[in-house]
Design an enzyme around this catalytic site. Structure first.
Site, PDB file in Angstrom:
ATOM      1  N   HIS A 160       0.770  -0.616  -0.066  1.00 44.09           N
ATOM      2  CA  HIS A 160      -0.253   0.142  -0.012  1.00 44.09           C
ATOM      3  C   HIS A 160       0.149   1.695   0.267  1.00 44.09           C
ATOM      4  CE1 HIS A 160      -3.153  -2.177   2.114  1.00 44.09           C
ATOM      5  NE2 HIS A 160      -3.774  -2.311   1.180  1.00 44.09           N
ATOM      6  N   CYS A 245      -1.920   0.840  10.247  1.00 41.35           N
ATOM      7  CA  CYS A 245      -4.221  -0.394   9.217  1.00 41.35           C
ATOM      8  C   CYS A 245      -4.649  -0.684  10.157  1.00 41.35           C
ATOM      9  CB  CYS A 245      -3.007  -1.012   8.531  1.00 41.35           C
ATOM     10  SG  CYS A 245      -1.526  -1.490   7.766  1.00 41.35           S
TER      11      CYS A 245
END
Length: 252
Positions: A160, A245
């Site tokens: 990501h 996250c």
């Protein structure tokens, strides 16, 4: 009021998706203790938590950041590229509706929340294996009328965008060089010596939360006048997770 959304780790956590690193054995009991420590660190620094119901059928659901991105009073429900992760958005959307957010859902292309980095009113969005141009275009259409600027960022070396970069409270982008494609995209950039050092959660104008696995980076931040709250998240790092996250920050 500012608060954070979190979701407890599933019993199946060890089955989570791994893309850029080798799969390692995972200690679920330790992961649960580390998650509790992460939540405690947030709460003791002024961030009460709101929990989405646990779901043991969704190994990656603890990484709640991927399911929704908050832009003021608008909650954008994502559309994960990984079919096994798509159901993670259901309970998260239910919770944010209960909390009173206006919602919009990504239906054009795919988007993971871990690919969205907000700095002021700029949203940097990673073009990755999980987020594509169609989704970035839809997000731009949702946000530009609200005063946001959306900047697409190529990401080829990390899962990501926020696996490669995050931002300090003053807006400086921090990144781990080997996984950052093009640092010249950012107006202010600081390279850090450890990969976990590129991941911070801004708690206030002078405090960041980060992994305890990056002491050299922590020293750099402290030298810049920041207070560092360090947490051990080693079991989640085995699944390419980081401190961002595990929560979705809702800033009052």
């Amino acid at each position: 009021m500012s608060y954070v959304l979190v979701r407890p780790p599933a019993a199946t956590l060890a089955d989570g998706v791994v893309t850029f690193i080798e799969r390692q054995p995972l200690d679920l009991d330790l992961a649960r203790r580390q998650w509790a420590g992460y939540v405690a660190a947030l709460e003791s620094n002024g961030w009460p938590t709101v929990s989405v119901d646990i779901d043991d059928t969704l190994p990656d659901s603890v990484f709640i950041e991927d399911a929704v991105v908050i832009f003021g009073d608008l909650a954008v429900v994502t559309n994960p590229a990984e079919p096994a992760r798509n159901p993670e958005t259901v309970a998260t959307e239910k919770k944010i509706r209960e909390l009173g957010f206006e919602t919009a859902t990504i239906t054009e292309g795919t988007l993971d929340g871990g690919d969205v980095l907000k700095v002021g009113t700029t949203a940097y969005v990673g073009l990755t294996g999980t987020t594509n141009e169609a989704a970035v275009g839809q997000l731009r259409g949702l946000l530009e009328p609200r005063g946001w600027t959306v900047v697409a960022v190529p990401v080829t070396k990390a899962l990501h965008l926020k696996s490669a970069i995050t931002a300090l409270p003053d807006g400086t982008i921090i990144g781990y060089g080997p996984v950052v494609d093009d640092p010249t995209i950012f107006p202010s950039y600081l390279e850090v010596p450890e990969e976990p050092g590129a991941h911070v959660v801004v708690l206030d104008a002078s405090t960041v939360l980060m992994s305890s696995a990056a002491p050299e980076s922590a020293a750099i931040f402290e030298a810049r006048g920041l207070r560092v709250v360090a947490v051990d998240i080693s079991e989640f790092e085995k699944l390419e997770g980081c401190v961002t996250c595990l929560s979705v920050r809702v800033r009052g």
